[in-house]
Write a protein that holds these residues in place. Sequence first.
Motif, PDB file in Angstrom:
ATOM      1  N   ALA A 135       0.996  -1.014   0.035  1.00 49.62           N
ATOM      2  CA  ALA A 135      -0.054  -0.075  -0.136  1.00 49.62           C
ATOM      3  C   ALA A 135       0.906   1.297   0.095  1.00 49.62           C
ATOM      4  O   ALA A 135       2.179   1.278   0.043  1.00 49.62           O
ATOM      5  N   GLY A 165       4.282  -0.226  -0.752  1.00 45.67           N
ATOM      6  CA  GLY A 165       4.321  -0.995  -1.635  1.00 45.67           C
ATOM      7  C   GLY A 165       4.812  -0.765  -2.807  1.00 45.67           C
ATOM      8  O   GLY A 165       4.791  -1.414  -3.940  1.00 45.67           O
ATOM      9  N   PHE A 166       5.676   0.434  -2.805  1.00 40.61           N
ATOM     10  CA  PHE A 166       6.104   1.081  -3.973  1.00 40.61           C
ATOM     11  C   PHE A 166       7.551   0.887  -4.401  1.00 40.61           C
ATOM     12  O   PHE A 166       8.126   2.134  -4.342  1.00 40.61           O
ATOM     13  N   ALA A 169       0.613  -7.021   0.671  1.00 36.63           N
ATOM     14  CA  ALA A 169      -0.737  -6.355   0.047  1.00 36.63           C
ATOM     15  C   ALA A 169      -0.257  -5.559  -1.266  1.00 36.63           C
ATOM     16  O   ALA A 169      -0.416  -4.305  -0.955  1.00 36.63           O
ATOM     17  N   LEU A 170       0.063  -6.154  -2.082  1.00 38.44           N
ATOM     18  CA  LEU A 170       0.837  -5.314  -3.121  1.00 38.44           C
ATOM     19  C   LEU A 170      -0.252  -5.553  -4.351  1.00 38.44           C
ATOM     20  O   LEU A 170      -0.098  -5.003  -5.420  1.00 38.44           O
ATOM     21  N   GLY A 171      -1.611  -6.159  -3.864  1.00 35.41           N
ATOM     22  CA  GLY A 171      -2.201  -6.378  -5.259  1.00 35.41           C
ATOM     23  C   GLY A 171      -1.823  -7.763  -6.027  1.00 35.41           C
ATOM     24  O   GLY A 171      -0.679  -7.865  -5.996  1.00 35.41           O
ATOM     25  N   PHE A 172      -2.632  -8.332  -6.811  1.00 37.62           N
ATOM     26  CA  PHE A 172      -2.205  -9.392  -7.464  1.00 37.62           C
ATOM     27  C   PHE A 172      -1.961  -8.876  -8.935  1.00 37.62           C
ATOM     28  O   PHE A 172      -2.321  -7.948  -9.396  1.00 37.62           O
ATOM     29  N   ARG A 203       1.224  -9.134  -8.397  1.00 41.70           N
ATOM     30  CA  ARG A 203       2.567  -8.653  -7.983  1.00 41.70           C
ATOM     31  C   ARG A 203       2.943  -9.579  -6.715  1.00 41.70           C
ATOM     32  O   ARG A 203       3.854  -9.790  -6.160  1.00 41.70           O
ATOM     33  N   GLY A 245      -4.032  -8.233  -1.090  1.00 42.07           N
ATOM     34  CA  GLY A 245      -4.675  -7.326  -1.830  1.00 42.07           C
ATOM     35  C   GLY A 245      -4.752  -5.848  -1.536  1.00 42.07           C
ATOM     36  O   GLY A 245      -3.887  -5.323  -1.004  1.00 42.07           O
ATOM     37  N   GLY A 246      -5.876  -5.325  -1.481  1.00 51.26           N
ATOM     38  CA  GLY A 246      -6.422  -3.981  -0.807  1.00 51.26           C
ATOM     39  C   GLY A 246      -6.735  -4.046   0.509  1.00 51.26           C
ATOM     40  O   GLY A 246      -7.437  -3.042   0.956  1.00 51.26           O
ATOM     41  N   ASP A 255      -5.721  -0.893   2.570  1.00 46.12           N
ATOM     42  CA  ASP A 255      -6.769   0.004   2.422  1.00 46.12           C
ATOM     43  C   ASP A 255      -7.736   0.238   3.271  1.00 46.12           C
ATOM     44  O   ASP A 255      -8.291   1.150   3.555  1.00 46.12           O
ATOM     45  N   ARG A 295     -19.017  -2.741  -4.419  1.00 44.37           N
ATOM     46  CA  ARG A 295     -17.470  -2.353  -4.835  1.00 44.37           C
ATOM     47  C   ARG A 295     -17.601  -1.588  -6.138  1.00 44.37           C
ATOM     48  O   ARG A 295     -17.031  -0.519  -6.343  1.00 44.37           O
ATOM     49  N   ARG A 311     -13.266   0.447 -11.300  1.00 43.88           N
ATOM     50  CA  ARG A 311     -13.027  -1.125 -11.332  1.00 43.88           C
ATOM     51  C   ARG A 311     -13.953  -1.738 -12.181  1.00 43.88           C
ATOM     52  O   ARG A 311     -13.789  -2.839 -12.572  1.00 43.88           O
ATOM     53  N   ARG A 361     -12.395  -4.354 -14.700  1.00 47.21           N
ATOM     54  CA  ARG A 361     -11.780  -5.555 -13.799  1.00 47.21           C
ATOM     55  C   ARG A 361     -13.167  -6.509 -13.459  1.00 47.21           C
ATOM     56  O   ARG A 361     -12.852  -8.016 -13.603  1.00 47.21           O
TER      57      ARG A 361
HETATM   58  N1  UDP Z   1      -0.159  -1.673  -4.284  1.00 46.63           N
HETATM   59  C1  UDP Z   1       1.215  -1.740  -3.814  1.00 46.63           C
HETATM   60  N2  UDP Z   1       2.184  -1.918  -4.723  1.00 46.63           N
HETATM   61  C2  UDP Z   1       2.066  -1.727  -6.221  1.00 46.63           C
HETATM   62  C3  UDP Z   1       0.573  -1.768  -6.575  1.00 46.63           C
HETATM   63  C4  UDP Z   1      -0.225  -1.611  -5.607  1.00 46.63           C
HETATM   64  O1  UDP Z   1       1.505  -1.645  -2.756  1.00 46.63           O
HETATM   65  O2  UDP Z   1       2.985  -1.742  -6.984  1.00 46.63           O
HETATM   66  C5  UDP Z   1      -1.305  -1.550  -3.408  1.00 46.63           C
HETATM   67  C6  UDP Z   1      -2.099  -0.528  -3.653  1.00 46.63           C
HETATM   68  O3  UDP Z   1      -1.889   0.588  -3.050  1.00 46.63           O
HETATM   69  C7  UDP Z   1      -3.401  -1.049  -2.851  1.00 46.63           C
HETATM   70  C8  UDP Z   1      -3.169  -2.570  -2.995  1.00 46.63           C
HETATM   71  O4  UDP Z   1      -1.974  -2.914  -3.438  1.00 46.63           O
HETATM   72  O5  UDP Z   1      -3.305  -1.020  -1.470  1.00 46.63           O
HETATM   73  C9  UDP Z   1      -4.052  -3.362  -4.290  1.00 46.63           C
HETATM   74  O6  UDP Z   1      -5.358  -3.284  -3.838  1.00 46.63           O
HETATM   75  P1  UDP Z   1      -6.689  -3.952  -4.875  1.00 46.63           P
HETATM   76  O7  UDP Z   1      -7.857  -3.582  -4.024  1.00 46.63           O
HETATM   77  O8  UDP Z   1      -6.537  -3.375  -6.127  1.00 46.63           O
HETATM   78  O9  UDP Z   1      -6.163  -5.253  -4.677  1.00 46.63           O
HETATM   79  P2  UDP Z   1      -6.549  -6.695  -5.790  1.00 46.63           P
HETATM   80  O10 UDP Z   1      -7.836  -6.639  -6.095  1.00 46.63           O
HETATM   81  O11 UDP Z   1      -5.586  -6.217  -6.965  1.00 46.63           O
HETATM   82  O12 UDP Z   1      -5.968  -8.001  -4.926  1.00 46.63           O
END
Ligand code: UDP
Length: 239
Positions: free
Chosen positions: A109, A136-137, A160-163, A165, A186-187, A190, A213, A220, A223
């Motif tokens: 995040a 996460g950046f 929690a980087l999102g899928f 990644r 995931g998120g 957040d 959502r 979204r 998606r």
């Molecule tokens: N995020 C991160 N690094 C990245 C890309 C995304 O930390 O390079 C974080 C983003 O800030 C958010 C989470 O990953 O907190 C992704 O949330 P999302 O609800 O999109 O999750 P997903 O549905 O992709 O699993």
Amino acid sequence: MKELNVLGVNISKLTQKETLTLINEAVRDREKKFIATANPEIIVYANKDEQYMDVLQKTDLITPDGIGVVKGVRILGEHIPERVAGFDLFMDILKVANENKYSIYMLGAKDTTLNKAVGVINEKYPNVQLAGSHHGFFDDDDQSIIETIKHEQPDFIFVALGFPRQEKWIAKNIHHFKKGVFMGLGGSFDVLSGEVQRAPKFWRRLNLEWFYRLVSQPARWKRMLSLPKFILKLIKTRF
Ligand code: UDP
């Protein structure tokens, strides 16, 4: 292990409670575990990205995170007892971690979001030991995260980087560590930080969290097209 092959992805048939028991046992026995949660979007994506599909094969457990998965497998004549959402599991784990003074590492995040999430944990679960955290950046070559986890040996590593990644990061790096339950979330940070609202219970009970959502995060919508694709793919496997 009770699991079901859903379009190439092995989805766990455990209930949330059973999943939590398995996780608790892993922590107690200082085992290493790789846990993912999969919704229809992830399953459809894995069918397009071979490398990601390989990564998912390396997990120890994939929970059905989405009512689309639970209902969708009925097309295959199969049964999954319930949805096991990553965020719900995360909350259950924090409770257990608080009772047992377990340590956690939080990766992912935005910096501000992560700090807020850490603040919520400190306040609500004061016995949870924070072994470290990182936004996460980061650059994939950044070794500092790995060094901290190696040194601290936390019980849980929440990624929690999102899928895709987060799962790719775990699969690439898990060999560095001796123990720990690694989870893609995931998120979830957040939501924990309060920056993203989860659907109220009423919506969740009606299995309409996805719709909530869609309305609250309209960006979204693209998606969400994965859901009909997922259903179509399941139907095709019947013919
Ligand atoms: N995020 C991160 N690094 C990245 C890309 C995304 O930390 O390079 C974080 C983003 O800030 C958010 C989470 O990953 O907190 C992704 O949330 P999302 O609800 O999109 O999750 P997903 O549905 O992709 O699993």
